[in-house]
Write a protein that holds these residues in place. Structure first.
Motif, short mmCIF file in Angstrom:
data_model
loop_
_atom_site.label_atom_id
_atom_site.label_comp_id
_atom_site.label_asym_id
_atom_site.label_seq_id
_atom_site.Cartn_x
_atom_site.Cartn_y
_atom_site.Cartn_z
N LYS A 22 103.01 8.84 -18.52
CA LYS A 22 102.98 9.41 -17.18
C LYS A 22 103.05 8.30 -16.13
N GLU A 58 91.18 15.14 -15.12
CA GLU A 58 92.23 14.20 -15.55
C GLU A 58 93.13 13.75 -14.39
N GLN A 59 93.56 14.69 -13.55
CA GLN A 59 94.47 14.35 -12.45
C GLN A 59 93.78 13.45 -11.43
N ARG A 60 92.54 13.73 -11.11
CA ARG A 60 91.80 12.90 -10.14
C ARG A 60 91.54 11.50 -10.73
N TYR A 62 93.49 9.97 -12.85
CA TYR A 62 94.78 9.29 -12.80
C TYR A 62 95.06 8.75 -11.39
N GLU A 63 94.86 9.58 -10.39
CA GLU A 63 95.13 9.16 -9.00
C GLU A 63 94.18 8.06 -8.56
#
Length: 189
Positions: free
Chosen positions: A70, A110-112, A114-115
Motif C-alpha cells: 500500500k 488500520e487506516q488512521r 497508516y496515515e
C-alpha cells in the motif's frame, strides 16, 4: 565416436558410462561423483524429458507485505538505496517500524495508523534533512547572489576567450616548437 553430446539424449551418467566402456575416458579420469551415483542412484532418473512434479507453489505473505504494498502503491518512495550501506535503513523499513510501533499501541484503526505513520515518516525525513544540511560545511550551504553568479560567469567566459586566443592549431605549434622529427625526411627513398 562416443555417443551424442546433446543433453536431450541420455543423462550425464549414461554418457560418462558410455565413454568409460568405449575407452574414450580412462578410469583414472572419471569424475568424482561417478562412483557415488553408481552406488546410490536417484529414485527418478534425471532425464530431459521427465515431466516436472506437480507441486503447488505456496504464496508466502507476511503481515507487513500488505501495508508495504500500500505504501509503495500510493506514495512511491523514490530514494537511492546502496546495498553496501547496512547502517542506514530504507524509507519503507522506517515506515514499517513506525507503523508497528503505532499498531502495538492499539489505539487507532488500520487506516488512521497508516496515515499517522506517513505523517511521522515525513516529519522524520524532514528532521534528517535539516540535520544533514546543518552538518555540511559552511561553504557548501552559502547561496550565491545574482551579482556573484554574474561575476563568476563573466570570469569564466573571459578565461575561455583568453585560452582560445593563446592556443594555436596543432600544425602551427609544431613549427613553432622547432624540435621534433620531420616525418617526410624519414620515408625518402
Amino acid at each position: 565416436m562416443a555417443q551424442s553430446r546433446l543433453e536431450k539424449i541420455g543423462t550425464i551418467f549414461t554418457r560418462v558410462q558410455g565413454l568409460l566402456r568405449g575407452g574414450a575416458m580412462k578410469t583414472e579420469d572419471k569424475p568424482i561423483w561417478y562412483d557415488v551415483y553408481a552406488a546410490y542412484p536417484p529414485k527418478a532418473e534425471p532425464r530431459y524429458d521427465r515431466p516436472a512434479p506437480e507441486v503447488p507453489v505456496r504464496n508466502i505473505f507476511y503481515a507487513e507485505d500488505v501495508v508495504r504494498a500500500k505504501l509503495h502503491k500510493q506514495n512511491r518512495p523514490n530514494e537511492t538505496i546502496s546495498l553496501f550501506d547496512n547502517k542506514r535503513s530504507t524509507q519503507s523499513q522506517q515506515f514499517m517500524k513506525i507503523y508497528e510501533n503505532l499498531k502495538s499501541q492499539g489505539a487507532l484503526d488500520e487506516q488512521r495508523i497508516y496515515e499517522t505513520a506517513l505523517d511521522l515518516l515525513a516529519e522524520q525525513r524532514q528532521q534528517s534533512r535539516l540535520d544533514a544540511t546543518s552538518e555540511e560545511p559552511a561553504v557548501a550551504g552559502i547561496e550565491l547572489n545574482v551579482e556573484t553568479k554574474s561575476q563568476l560567469m563573466s570570469d569564466f567566459m573571459e578565461a575561455g576567450g583568453q585560452q582560445a586566443k593563446s592556443s594555436s592549431p596543432p600544425k602551427e605549434r609544431k613549427k613553432d616548437i622547432g624540435v621534433g622529427i620531420n616525418i617526410d625526411s624519414l620515408f625518402k627513398d
